[in-house]
Design an enzyme around this catalytic site. Structure first.
Site, mmCIF file in Angstrom:
data_model
loop_
_atom_site.group_PDB
_atom_site.id
_atom_site.type_symbol
_atom_site.label_atom_id
_atom_site.label_comp_id
_atom_site.label_asym_id
_atom_site.label_seq_id
_atom_site.Cartn_x
_atom_site.Cartn_y
_atom_site.Cartn_z
ATOM 1 N N ARG A 124 11.791 -6.008 4.705
ATOM 2 C CA ARG A 124 11.762 -4.769 5.249
ATOM 3 C C ARG A 124 12.833 -4.391 6.188
ATOM 4 O O ARG A 124 12.868 -4.680 7.379
ATOM 5 C CB ARG A 124 10.373 -4.447 5.137
ATOM 6 C CG ARG A 124 10.592 -3.029 5.555
ATOM 7 C CD ARG A 124 8.922 -2.058 5.545
ATOM 8 N NE ARG A 124 8.095 -2.575 6.844
ATOM 9 C CZ ARG A 124 6.848 -2.593 6.692
ATOM 10 N NH1 ARG A 124 6.137 -1.820 5.848
ATOM 11 N NH2 ARG A 124 5.573 -2.987 7.293
ATOM 12 N N LYS B 291 0.902 -0.933 -0.094
ATOM 13 C CA LYS B 291 0.015 0.181 -0.184
ATOM 14 C C LYS B 291 0.790 1.274 0.405
ATOM 15 O O LYS B 291 0.397 2.515 -1.022
ATOM 16 C CB LYS B 291 -0.922 -0.056 0.896
ATOM 17 C CG LYS B 291 -1.619 -1.224 1.155
ATOM 18 C CD LYS B 291 -2.805 -1.300 3.084
ATOM 19 C CE LYS B 291 -1.918 -0.921 4.141
ATOM 20 N NZ LYS B 291 -0.839 -2.414 4.342
ATOM 21 N N ARG C 294 10.960 -2.004 11.535
ATOM 22 C CA ARG C 294 10.507 -1.002 12.456
ATOM 23 C C ARG C 294 10.424 -2.119 13.446
ATOM 24 O O ARG C 294 10.412 -3.746 13.476
ATOM 25 C CB ARG C 294 8.993 -1.696 11.275
ATOM 26 C CG ARG C 294 8.698 -0.242 11.122
ATOM 27 C CD ARG C 294 7.562 -0.204 10.101
ATOM 28 N NE ARG C 294 6.450 -0.750 10.719
ATOM 29 C CZ ARG C 294 4.892 -0.773 9.747
ATOM 30 N NH1 ARG C 294 4.387 0.251 8.242
ATOM 31 N NH2 ARG C 294 4.354 -0.992 10.031
ATOM 32 N N ARG D 195 -9.255 1.622 8.534
ATOM 33 C CA ARG D 195 -8.840 -0.036 9.101
ATOM 34 C C ARG D 195 -10.076 -0.385 9.590
ATOM 35 O O ARG D 195 -9.670 -1.425 10.210
ATOM 36 C CB ARG D 195 -8.011 -0.034 9.732
ATOM 37 C CG ARG D 195 -6.672 -0.115 9.094
ATOM 38 C CD ARG D 195 -6.031 -0.061 10.202
ATOM 39 N NE ARG D 195 -4.392 -0.545 9.494
ATOM 40 C CZ ARG D 195 -3.283 -0.006 9.090
ATOM 41 N NH1 ARG D 195 -3.249 0.943 9.215
ATOM 42 N NH2 ARG D 195 -2.888 -0.749 9.542
ATOM 43 N N ARG E 295 -0.942 -8.974 13.424
ATOM 44 C CA ARG E 295 -1.498 -8.006 12.253
ATOM 45 C C ARG E 295 -2.712 -8.016 11.065
ATOM 46 O O ARG E 295 -2.703 -7.688 10.839
ATOM 47 C CB ARG E 295 0.051 -6.928 11.874
ATOM 48 C CG ARG E 295 0.443 -5.762 12.666
ATOM 49 C CD ARG E 295 2.082 -5.400 12.272
ATOM 50 N NE ARG E 295 1.822 -5.247 11.267
ATOM 51 C CZ ARG E 295 2.660 -4.575 10.443
ATOM 52 N NH1 ARG E 295 3.677 -5.247 10.876
ATOM 53 N NH2 ARG E 295 3.087 -4.083 9.374
#
Ligand code: AP5
Length: 219
Positions: free
Chosen positions: A129, A15, A163, A90, A174
């Site tokens: 990531r 996204k 992160r 969300r 998540r």
């Protein structure tokens, strides 16, 4: 012509990556609620600091807080000719609040993009990531690594960091939150004819082409 778009999809669907490109191409702001919360935490903002514990656990922050943050952001003049919202709404109450905010200023949401990617690929992407602690530029050790493999290309003394919520167990939480609280929005937007489904697997340029085709705009 302005374009008001929201980007939805599970964590790691791409996204943020695609929203940044779309916003740049259209000359409108990309508004990422995750980035806003993380910036707030870095700046010592009390609302963001309160949200931090939930974020670190992979839980959603409460609707009231998120709606207030987005309402304030959308009141700024740079959104007058459109925006790309990344990570909001969300939940159904957030989506209803967004419609009400736009209605109050005589606008509407043009499209809600739902990006889909198989779950094992999501976990693989998020585990690889990394981001620059100075400019928050995102890298991926497998698919978009920095030149020397460890430091930001733009800040050579800054070692990339992971992160806090990208550990495998938090990513799984998540994903659970996504399926239970956010995925119902897909049907909600479909019913009102605003849903655009975009496959998120494949090279970035191909995904971007599918996105712009789905939105009916130039790639
Ligand atoms: P947020 O920051 O929004 O996280 P997220 O939704 O989990 O999304 P991500 O940023 O992890 O993934 P993405 O889909 O943007 O993928 P990306 O482009 O980075 O939210 C964090 C937290 O904040 C939430 O858990 C919650 O606590 C809170 N929060 C935020 N908004 C909220 C709200 N509205 N309500 C309640 N709580 C809220 O890509 C991922 C990786 O994959 C990157 O490394 C990228 O390089 C790579 N990649 C991307 N595309 C491709 C591709 N096509 N091929 C290969 N690799 C790719």
């Amino acid at each position: 012509m302005g374009l008001n778009v929201v980007m939805m999809g599970p964590p790691g669907a791409g996204k943020g990556t695609q929203a940044a490109r779309l916003a740049r191409q259209r000359g409108v702001p990309k508004i990422s609620t995750g980035d806003m919360l993380r910036d707030g935490i870095r700046d010592g903002n009390s609302v963001a600091l309160e949200a931090k514990a939930l974020m670190d656990m992979g839980q959603l922050v409460d609707d009231r807080t998120m709606i207030a943050i987005v309402q304030e952001r959308l009141s700024r003049s740079d959104t007058a000719h459109g925006f790309v919202l990344d990570g909001f709404p969300r939940t159904v109450p957030q989506a209803e609040a967004l419609d009400a905010m736009l209605d109050a200023r005589g606008q509407k949401l043009d499209a809600a993009v739902a990006m889909s990617v198989p779950e094992d690929e999501l976990v693989r992407r998020l585990s690889a990531r990394r981001e620059c602690p100075v400019c928050q530029r995102a890298y991926n050790l497998e698919t978009a690594a920095p030149r020397d493999g460890r430091h930001c290309d733009d800040h050579p003394s800054a070692e990339l960091v992971q992160r806090a919520d990208d550990s495998e167990s938090t990513v799984r939480r998540r994903l659970e939150q996504y399926w239970s609280k956010t995925a119902p929005l897909i049907g909600w937007y479909r019913e009102s004819g605003r849903l655009r489904e975009v496959p998120g697997l494949g090279p970035l340029d191909d995904v971007y082409r599918s996105l712009t085709q789905a939105l009916g705009c130039r790639a």
